[in-house]
Design a protein around this motif. Structure first.
Motif, PDB file in Angstrom:
ATOM      1  N   ARG A  32      40.058  51.224  49.834  1.00  0.00           N
ATOM      2  CA  ARG A  32      39.431  50.154  49.750  1.00  0.00           C
ATOM      3  C   ARG A  32      39.442  49.664  48.373  1.00  0.00           C
ATOM      4  O   ARG A  32      39.472  48.448  48.490  1.00  0.00           O
ATOM      5  N   SER A  35      42.592  49.108  46.827  1.00  0.00           N
ATOM      6  CA  SER A  35      42.690  47.728  47.055  1.00  0.00           C
ATOM      7  C   SER A  35      42.637  46.394  46.581  1.00  0.00           C
ATOM      8  O   SER A  35      42.325  45.318  46.397  1.00  0.00           O
ATOM      9  N   SER A  41      47.380  46.135  43.431  1.00  0.00           N
ATOM     10  CA  SER A  41      47.194  47.442  44.505  1.00  0.00           C
ATOM     11  C   SER A  41      48.760  48.132  44.817  1.00  0.00           C
ATOM     12  O   SER A  41      48.257  48.359  45.641  1.00  0.00           O
ATOM     13  N   SER A  42      49.837  47.227  44.825  1.00  0.00           N
ATOM     14  CA  SER A  42      50.326  48.100  45.539  1.00  0.00           C
ATOM     15  C   SER A  42      51.264  49.245  44.350  1.00  0.00           C
ATOM     16  O   SER A  42      51.925  50.251  44.752  1.00  0.00           O
TER      17      SER A  42
END
Length: 112
Positions: A32, A35, A41-42
């Protein structure tokens, strides 16, 4: 109790970095943070840091913090950054207090 899944060499050990990323992937709290704060965040975190203030030593992978004002893809280690360590702790680190630094960039196999 020593965890045999992680090498004792810390950030300079590829096995240690891979094991830490494996734990990170399974930790919903850490995911979290990543992200919300990652430049992309990928991708998995790739900046591993060892730092000390002369009294405390920390090692882990950077999962959040301030961005470098000159390069938004880089972390600003002169400010506060978020470190995920081998014990699963999510730590706010005050980079300006560090007297000794070392970093390793490690791209996970999925990113190559």
């Amino acid at each position: 109790m020593t965890d045999t899944n992680l090498a004792l060499d810390g950030i300079h050990s590829p096995a240690w970095r891979v094991a830490l990323l494996g734990r990170f992937r399974e930790d919903t709290r850490a995911m979290r943070v990543w992200s919300r704060q990652a430049p992309d965040s990928s991708r998995f975190p790739s900046v591993f840091v060892a730092c000390s203030n002369g009294m405390h030593d920390l090692e882990g992978v950077v999962i959040g913090g301030r961005r470098d004002p000159d390069d938004a893809e880089e972390w600003d280690f002169s400010g506060t950054f978020v470190l995920y360590d081998e014990h699963g702790a999510i730590l706010d680190v005050n980079g300006w207090l560090a007297t000794d630094w070392d970093t390793v960039i490690h791209l996970a196999a999925e990113e190559k």
